[in-house]
Structure formats: structure tokens, C-alpha cells
Design a protein around this motif. Structure first.
Motif, PDB file in Angstrom:
ATOM      1  N   THR A 293      -8.088   3.527 -60.776  1.00  0.00           N
ATOM      2  CA  THR A 293      -9.089   3.813 -59.727  1.00  0.00           C
ATOM      3  C   THR A 293      -8.640   4.932 -58.807  1.00  0.00           C
ATOM      4  O   THR A 293      -9.155   5.071 -57.697  1.00  0.00           O
ATOM      5  CB  THR A 293      -9.363   2.548 -58.891  1.00  0.00           C
ATOM      6  N   ARG A 294      -7.687   5.733 -59.235  1.00  0.00           N
ATOM      7  CA  ARG A 294      -7.163   6.780 -58.353  1.00  0.00           C
ATOM      8  C   ARG A 294      -6.557   7.897 -59.182  1.00  0.00           C
ATOM      9  O   ARG A 294      -6.049   7.668 -60.280  1.00  0.00           O
ATOM     10  CB  ARG A 294      -6.117   6.176 -57.401  1.00  0.00           C
ATOM     11  N   VAL A 295      -6.604   9.112 -58.656  1.00  0.00           N
ATOM     12  CA  VAL A 295      -5.955  10.254 -59.286  1.00  0.00           C
ATOM     13  C   VAL A 295      -5.199  11.023 -58.215  1.00  0.00           C
ATOM     14  O   VAL A 295      -5.706  11.249 -57.103  1.00  0.00           O
ATOM     15  CB  VAL A 295      -6.990  11.160 -59.992  1.00  0.00           C
ATOM     16  N   ASP A 296      -3.949  11.360 -58.511  1.00  0.00           N
ATOM     17  CA  ASP A 296      -3.085  12.083 -57.570  1.00  0.00           C
ATOM     18  C   ASP A 296      -2.835  13.491 -58.080  1.00  0.00           C
ATOM     19  O   ASP A 296      -2.615  13.704 -59.279  1.00  0.00           O
ATOM     20  CB  ASP A 296      -1.748  11.361 -57.404  1.00  0.00           C
ATOM     21  N   TYR A 297      -2.836  14.445 -57.150  1.00  0.00           N
ATOM     22  CA  TYR A 297      -2.558  15.844 -57.457  1.00  0.00           C
ATOM     23  C   TYR A 297      -1.373  16.312 -56.615  1.00  0.00           C
ATOM     24  O   TYR A 297      -1.306  16.018 -55.421  1.00  0.00           O
ATOM     25  CB  TYR A 297      -3.760  16.737 -57.124  1.00  0.00           C
ATOM     26  N   VAL A 298      -0.477  17.031 -57.250  1.00  0.00           N
ATOM     27  CA  VAL A 298       0.612  17.700 -56.540  1.00  0.00           C
ATOM     28  C   VAL A 298       0.654  19.145 -57.030  1.00  0.00           C
ATOM     29  O   VAL A 298       0.814  19.405 -58.223  1.00  0.00           O
ATOM     30  CB  VAL A 298       1.976  17.017 -56.781  1.00  0.00           C
ATOM     31  N   VAL A 299       0.474  20.068 -56.092  1.00  0.00           N
ATOM     32  CA  VAL A 299       0.416  21.488 -56.436  1.00  0.00           C
ATOM     33  C   VAL A 299       1.432  22.225 -55.576  1.00  0.00           C
ATOM     34  O   VAL A 299       1.450  22.082 -54.346  1.00  0.00           O
ATOM     35  CB  VAL A 299      -0.989  22.069 -56.184  1.00  0.00           C
ATOM     36  N   LYS A 300       2.262  23.006 -56.242  1.00  0.00           N
ATOM     37  CA  LYS A 300       3.231  23.832 -55.524  1.00  0.00           C
ATOM     38  C   LYS A 300       2.962  25.297 -55.837  1.00  0.00           C
ATOM     39  O   LYS A 300       2.823  25.681 -56.997  1.00  0.00           O
ATOM     40  CB  LYS A 300       4.663  23.491 -55.929  1.00  0.00           C
ATOM     41  N   SER A 328      -8.372  13.081 -49.894  1.00  0.00           N
ATOM     42  CA  SER A 328      -7.346  13.115 -48.845  1.00  0.00           C
ATOM     43  C   SER A 328      -6.299  14.146 -49.236  1.00  0.00           C
ATOM     44  O   SER A 328      -5.846  14.179 -50.393  1.00  0.00           O
ATOM     45  CB  SER A 328      -6.706  11.735 -48.696  1.00  0.00           C
ATOM     46  N   PHE A 329      -5.926  15.016 -48.252  1.00  0.00           N
ATOM     47  CA  PHE A 329      -4.995  16.111 -48.553  1.00  0.00           C
ATOM     48  C   PHE A 329      -3.909  16.200 -47.481  1.00  0.00           C
ATOM     49  O   PHE A 329      -4.113  15.842 -46.323  1.00  0.00           O
ATOM     50  CB  PHE A 329      -5.730  17.462 -48.608  1.00  0.00           C
ATOM     51  N   LYS A 330      -2.773  16.718 -47.941  1.00  0.00           N
ATOM     52  CA  LYS A 330      -1.668  17.009 -47.033  1.00  0.00           C
ATOM     53  C   LYS A 330      -1.004  18.290 -47.514  1.00  0.00           C
ATOM     54  O   LYS A 330      -0.544  18.370 -48.658  1.00  0.00           O
ATOM     55  CB  LYS A 330      -0.661  15.862 -46.996  1.00  0.00           C
ATOM     56  N   CYS A 331      -0.951  19.313 -46.650  1.00  0.00           N
ATOM     57  CA  CYS A 331      -0.423  20.631 -47.029  1.00  0.00           C
ATOM     58  C   CYS A 331       0.726  21.018 -46.126  1.00  0.00           C
ATOM     59  O   CYS A 331       0.687  20.794 -44.911  1.00  0.00           O
ATOM     60  CB  CYS A 331      -1.509  21.700 -46.937  1.00  0.00           C
ATOM     61  N   THR A 332       1.751  21.621 -46.710  1.00  0.00           N
ATOM     62  CA  THR A 332       2.839  22.176 -45.898  1.00  0.00           C
ATOM     63  C   THR A 332       2.443  23.508 -45.278  1.00  0.00           C
ATOM     64  O   THR A 332       3.052  23.956 -44.317  1.00  0.00           O
ATOM     65  CB  THR A 332       4.099  22.366 -46.746  1.00  0.00           C
ATOM     66  N   SER A 333       1.422  24.140 -45.840  1.00  0.00           N
ATOM     67  CA  SER A 333       0.925  25.415 -45.310  1.00  0.00           C
ATOM     68  C   SER A 333      -0.523  25.573 -45.750  1.00  0.00           C
ATOM     69  O   SER A 333      -0.898  25.173 -46.853  1.00  0.00           O
ATOM     70  CB  SER A 333       1.764  26.587 -45.820  1.00  0.00           C
ATOM     71  N   GLY A 334      -1.341  26.142 -44.876  1.00  0.00           N
ATOM     72  CA  GLY A 334      -2.739  26.367 -45.207  1.00  0.00           C
ATOM     73  C   GLY A 334      -3.577  25.112 -45.079  1.00  0.00           C
ATOM     74  O   GLY A 334      -3.135  24.072 -44.548  1.00  0.00           O
ATOM     75  N   LYS A 342     -18.181  22.910 -56.909  1.00  0.00           N
ATOM     76  CA  LYS A 342     -17.305  23.555 -57.899  1.00  0.00           C
ATOM     77  C   LYS A 342     -16.455  22.554 -58.653  1.00  0.00           C
ATOM     78  O   LYS A 342     -15.694  22.945 -59.550  1.00  0.00           O
ATOM     79  CB  LYS A 342     -16.386  24.587 -57.213  1.00  0.00           C
ATOM     80  N   ASP A 343     -16.536  21.266 -58.290  1.00  0.00           N
ATOM     81  CA  ASP A 343     -15.642  20.246 -58.846  1.00  0.00           C
ATOM     82  C   ASP A 343     -14.197  20.718 -58.740  1.00  0.00           C
ATOM     83  O   ASP A 343     -13.430  20.717 -59.714  1.00  0.00           O
ATOM     84  CB  ASP A 343     -15.991  19.947 -60.308  1.00  0.00           C
ATOM     85  N   ALA A 344     -13.815  21.120 -57.529  1.00  0.00           N
ATOM     86  CA  ALA A 344     -12.480  21.687 -57.325  1.00  0.00           C
ATOM     87  C   ALA A 344     -12.020  21.460 -55.899  1.00  0.00           C
ATOM     88  O   ALA A 344     -12.832  21.252 -54.983  1.00  0.00           O
ATOM     89  CB  ALA A 344     -12.473  23.181 -57.647  1.00  0.00           C
ATOM     90  N   VAL A 345     -10.721  21.508 -55.736  1.00  0.00           N
ATOM     91  CA  VAL A 345     -10.104  21.564 -54.408  1.00  0.00           C
ATOM     92  C   VAL A 345      -9.774  23.020 -54.129  1.00  0.00           C
ATOM     93  O   VAL A 345      -9.159  23.699 -54.958  1.00  0.00           O
ATOM     94  CB  VAL A 345      -8.825  20.708 -54.351  1.00  0.00           C
ATOM     95  N   ARG A 361      -0.554  18.185 -51.505  1.00  0.00           N
ATOM     96  CA  ARG A 361      -0.697  16.885 -52.157  1.00  0.00           C
ATOM     97  C   ARG A 361      -2.078  16.339 -51.850  1.00  0.00           C
ATOM     98  O   ARG A 361      -2.558  16.443 -50.714  1.00  0.00           O
ATOM     99  CB  ARG A 361       0.363  15.902 -51.677  1.00  0.00           C
ATOM    100  N   GLY A 362      -2.711  15.777 -52.834  1.00  0.00           N
ATOM    101  CA  GLY A 362      -4.030  15.211 -52.615  1.00  0.00           C
ATOM    102  C   GLY A 362      -4.280  14.043 -53.531  1.00  0.00           C
ATOM    103  O   GLY A 362      -3.665  13.928 -54.600  1.00  0.00           O
TER     104      GLY A 362
END
Length: 440
Positions: A293-300, A328-334, A342-345, A361-362
Motif C-alpha cells: 500500500t505504499r511506494v518509496d522514492y529516493v533520488v540523489k 510526502s517529500f523531504k529535500c536537502t535542497s530545492g 504528468k504522473d511525475a514528481v 525522498r518521497g
């Protein structure tokens, strides 16, 4: 090149505009083109060139938006020249009407006939520069004071520039703009790397100035060395070079010197391409973890630019599943935001300095019932990146000199700027978390 007639057709093959320049083909000859191209059952074999032996004619055509531009010739003409002329017609129409399509052709048929008569005489191309044409063909139908006389540029060797041009300040601006196309696999391998560049010039110079431009082109350096000259610094191998018609091609072929009399105002002086391996200016590591029931994204994201270079207006588009909720999102910058259309973050960074890292992270909630096939396909879409880097070229191309010489002897101020922008910039994702230190 000799063209007997020019036709502009709509998508159904109906004639919108026709001009028979030589009178050696019947006006209904275009019906042959309709039956063999527009109404053809198998369009996989259609080419821009069609020879109809029984009629003794050749059709040369291009398609733009929802119209066809068709040239007909009976002569053994240079087909490449004719197709270039058709593209030039589109360029002139765009300068006049902005959008070129069926409706704009219908709305401006009077001016189009005037343009065709000025641009071609008895099947031979004449004036093709919109800046010259605008002085004699105006959209508000006002008669120019000099309309009764033939434009000097039409009979001059320099057909792209009028004589007697005057400016209070003599300046010339040159922008070197490079676009980088990148494709990176999910394992981090560089699959495609290409640089497409162009030199855009704004010329505000009086009289008939002669300009000479020098680049750190490898072949130009070799030509200088053969003549006893010396060169220092890095050189680049330019491919697929295309010049504006003002450039003296014979001079360039002899010693690689770019010498020309520029049009007045803005124009594209040159375009080029480099099919070479480059280090991606912005590198993205991205992984996702699917749960019930959840999907996690980590983008560097990290920059791989030279010191003191700064990427501006960076936007990273991370594809997400179409049925996600509660972002829900958490960014170190921006800042990051969910774009459902767009079906996008969309992760935006106003400035991204060289050597910096940033992590986003989202997570999203998923409905308990979902289509596994749609979710799997959504995770295969690549990340796309947009950015621009001022004062920087990724190929290393540099303007060594830009000289302005005019018989009156005035001093001109040349200005040169560089800019790198993103083109087709795609990075594929990994579908599960690896053991990476930066995820901790």
C-alpha cells in the motif's frame, strides 16, 4: 534548379495555393501527386521524390503540420536545391505568420502569392531572406516608397543585406548555445551521448562589414600549423557543420576561416554536432521500493560540472504511478511537488553549484487494488532533467577571435556568450533498493 510550379495542399490533397511559373505543366498535374502520395494505400514506401514517367514530371514535396508543399519540374533539376527552397518557404512563412498551417495559409493567401512571385522568377529562386522581403511585402498592404524599384539586394551578390545600413552604436553579439542529449541505463551505463550546438548572432553594424571568426576547431588549428602558425589549448572536432548562406564556403574549405558579411539583426550563423562521450553534467541516482500500500522514492542528484560553473533552473521529473495518493517529500535542497497531470514528481532547484549533492525522498500511498501491469510499466519510464548552465560549453568549443572590418574604419564592440542547455536528457531508474551508502 528549375521548378515549373509550386502547390500548397491541405491534408486531404485539396489545392490551397498554386503558382505555375513556366507554363510547361498543366494545372491539374497535381492530381497525380494526390493519387500516388496522399491517397496511397501503402505510405511506407513514400519518399520526398516521385517520378511519373508517363507524364514526364518529377514531384518533390515536404510536409509541415497539416499541409503539403509540392514542387513540380520537367527538367533534370537539382532535387536537393528544390527541397531546400521548400523548407525556406516554410521559414519565410513562419517569419510572417508565426504558425504555418492550413488556416494561416487560407487567411494570408494574398501575401503568399506576393511572396512566391518575389522568391521565384520563371522557376528560378530569387530573394529568400524575410528581412529583405519585409521591406517590400507588408502585411498591412501599405505601399513602400521604394516598391516601384527593384530591391538592391536582389541583384547584389550580398542578397541577405541591404546597402546603407546605419546604427548609432556598432555592436555584434555572438551566443554559443549547446544542447546535450543523454541516455543512461538503469545500471548507470551511458547509452547515448550527443552534443548539438549553434552560433546565434545579433549584428548591429553599419555599412557592409566583413567579419572573421576563429574557433578552436582542430582542422583550423592544423591549417594554421601547415602555414607556419602555432596554437595552444584544447581543440574540438566539429561534425555536420551547416552555415548561413552569408559564409564564404570556399574560404572555409581552404583554410577553415569563417569569413562573412552578416545580415542585419539576428540570425543563425552556424550549427554543428558532436557524437562523443561526455560526462553528464547532472547525474541522477534513483531507486524505488514497492510495497502493498505504499511506494518509496529516493533520488540523489549531483553536479559534474567544472569548478565555479552553476546549473540554473534545474527541474528533475521523476515518474510515479498513476494511482498514487497522499504525497510526502523531504529535500536537502530545492522543492518537490506532485504533478498529477504528468504522473511525475517535479523536483526544482533554482541553482545547483558544481560539486554539490542533493537528495529528495518521497513516499505515496497506494490503493489496495491496483493493476500490476500498469504499475510495472509506470516504473519503466525514465527520469528527465532540464537545466541551463551559463558561460559554459560541454564540448570545450571557444571563440578565439571575432574581428570586424568596415571600410569607414569604425570600431565595433563584439560580445561573446556561452550557454549549455539540456536536450533529450533521460536517466532510467532501478526498481529496487541497492546497498548504496547515500541511501543511509
Amino acid at each position: 534548379m528549375v521548378a515549373s510550379a509550386i502547390f500548397i495542399l491541405d491534408s486531404r490533397g485539396k489545392t490551397l495555393i498554386s503558382r505555375n511559373f513556366r507554363g510547361d505543366v498543366p494545372i491539374d498535374i497535381v492530381s497525380e501527386f494526390k493519387s500516388k502520395v496522399i491517397h496511397a494505400e501503402d505510405d511506407s514506401k513514400i519518399t520526398p521524390f516521385l517520378r511519373v514517367e508517363e507524364k514526364g514530371v518529377t514531384f518533390i514535396h515536404i510536409r509541415h503540420a497539416n499541409i503539403f508543399l509540392v514542387a513540380v519540374t520537367r527538367k533534370n533539376s537539382n532535387a536537393t536545391m528544390i527541397i531546400t527552397f521548400l523548407y525556406k518557404l516554410i521559414q519565410v512563412f513562419t517569419d510572417y505568420f508565426k504558425d504555418v498551417h492550413e488556416e494561416s495559409i487560407r487567411d494570408n493567401f494574398v501575401i503568399i502569392y506576393e511572396l512566391l512571385d518575389e522568391m521565384m522568377d520563371f522557376g528560378f529562386p530569387q530573394i529568400s531572406e524575410s528581412k529583405i522581403l519585409r521591406k517590400y511585402i507588408t502585411q498591412d498592404y501599405r505601399v513602400s516608397e521604394s516598391a516601384s524599384s527593384l530591391p538592391i539586394a536582389a541583384t547584389n551578390a550580398v542578397s541577405w543585406r541591404n546597402e546603407g545600413v546605419k546604427h548609432t552604436r556598432n555592436e555584434v553579439f555572438l551566443d554559443v548555445i549547446e544542447k546535450v542529449n543523454i541516455l543512461v541505463s538503469g545500471t548507470g551505463n551511458l547509452l547515448r551521448s550527443e552534443i548539438v550546438g549553434k552560433l546565434m548572432m545579433k549584428s548591429y553594424l553599419s555599412g557592409m562589414p566583413n567579419l572573421k571568426l576563429g574557433l578552436n576547431d582542430r582542422l583550423q588549428f592544423e591549417a594554421n600549423a601547415a602555414n607556419g602558425g602555432e596554437h595552444r589549448g584544447k581543440s574540438v572536432d566539429l561534425e555536420d557543420i551547416k552555415f548561413h548562406q552569408c559564409v564564404r564556403l570556399a574560404k572555409f574549405e581552404n583554410d577553415r576561416t569563417i569569413s562573412f558579411i552578416p545580415p542585419d539583426g539576428m540570425f543563425e550563423l552556424m550549427s554543428y554536432r558532436l557524437n562523443t562521450q561526455v560526462k553528464p553534467p547532472i547525474w541522477i541516482d534513483a531507486v524505488i521500493e514497492m510495497r502493498a500500500t505504499r511506494v518509496d522514492y529516493v533520488v540523489k542528484a549531483r553536479t559534474q560540472l567544472k569548478p565555479r560553473a552553476i546549473a540554473n533552473n534545474v527541474k528533475i521529473f521523476v515518474p510515479v504511478l498513476p494511482d498514487v495518493v497522499a504525497p510526502s517529500f523531504k529535500c536537502t535542497s530545492g522543492k518537490a511537488k506532485y504533478a498529477p497531470d504528468k504522473d511525475a514528481v517535479v523536483w526544482s532547484l533554482k541553482q545547483f553549484k558544481a560539486g554539490r549533492d542533493a537528495v529528495m525522498r518521497g513516499h505515496f500511498s497506494l490503493p489496495s487494488i491496483g493493476k500490476d501491469q500498469e504499475r510495472e510499466n509506470s516504473t519503466k519510464r525514465p527520469i528527465t532533467v532540464e537545466f541551463e548552465v551559463p558561460y559554459f560549453t560541454i564540448s570545450g568549443l571557444q571563440v578565439r577571435f571575432l574581428k570586424v572590418v568596415e571600410k569607414s574604419g569604425y570600431n565595433a564592440a563584439p560580445w561573446v556568450r556561452y550557454k549549455l542547455i539540456s536536450g533529450d536528457y533521460q536517466i532510467r531508474m532501478t526498481d529496487c533498493f541497492p546497498s548504496c551508502d547515500w541511501l543511509l
